[in-house]
Design a protein around this motif. Structure first.
Motif, PDB file in Angstrom:
ATOM      1  N   TRP A  87      45.443  47.863  33.228  1.00  0.00           N
ATOM      2  CA  TRP A  87      45.862  46.538  32.764  1.00  0.00           C
ATOM      3  C   TRP A  87      45.096  45.435  33.486  1.00  0.00           C
ATOM      4  CZ3 TRP A  87      47.616  45.669  28.358  1.00  0.00           C
ATOM      5  CH2 TRP A  87      48.524  46.523  27.738  1.00  0.00           C
TER       6      TRP A  87
ATOM      7  N   TRP B 172      48.445  41.910  27.402  1.00  0.00           N
ATOM      8  CA  TRP B 172      49.304  42.199  28.562  1.00  0.00           C
ATOM      9  C   TRP B 172      50.716  41.664  28.340  1.00  0.00           C
ATOM     10  CZ3 TRP B 172      50.836  44.709  32.592  1.00  0.00           C
ATOM     11  CH2 TRP B 172      51.707  44.132  33.507  1.00  0.00           C
TER      12      TRP B 172
ATOM     13  N   GLY C 100      52.124  45.141  27.797  1.00  0.00           N
ATOM     14  CA  GLY C 100      52.037  45.691  29.143  1.00  0.00           C
ATOM     15  C   GLY C 100      53.178  45.348  30.067  1.00  0.00           C
TER      16      GLY C 100
END
Length: 127
Positions: free
Chosen positions: A39, A54, A58
């Motif tokens: 990430w 993200w 994420g």
């Protein structure tokens, strides 16, 4: 027009910096779909697209206001000690109620006493 472009650029730059810091400070167990290092590289090298990815895929967002407690990892389920509810955890027992444990402690203490006596006798014989 130039003012709008500059403002948009600052907003995108701020989002990018926010996401980099967010990836770095997020606990490894809270990262979804990919490892934390992956990430970080995605956010660093894909800039605005990586930042948006993200935020969507994420990071695990929690509602801190609903939980009521400030520490990280609080699920807000009312339990002060969530580690006690972990799957497969063996609950603690009172050692005074465990006869096998007490017997083992007595046997170990007796072996230590015998070893100490042997050592003292060996020192007296050698002196």
């Amino acid at each position: 027009m130039i003012f709008a472009d500059g403002t948009l650029g600052l907003i995108v730059f701020g989002l990018w910096i926010f996401c980099i810091i967010d990836v770095i400070t997020t606990d490894e167990s809270q990262c979804r779909n990919l490892p934390k290092l992956a990430w970080l590289f995605i956010v660093l090298f894909l800039f605005d697209i990586g930042s948006i990815i993200w935020l969507i895929a994420g990071s695990a967002r929690t509602n801190k206001a609903a939980s009521g407690l400030p520490y990280k990892g609080n699920a807000g389920n009312g339990s002060r000690f969530p580690e006690y509810e972990r799957q497969g955890r063996i609950p603690a027992t009172n050692p005074d109620d465990d006869e096998a444990f007490l017997r083992q402690c007595r046997e170990r203490a007796e072996k230590q006493r015998q070893q100490l006596k042997r050592n003292q006798q060996a020192q007296e014989d050698g002196a």
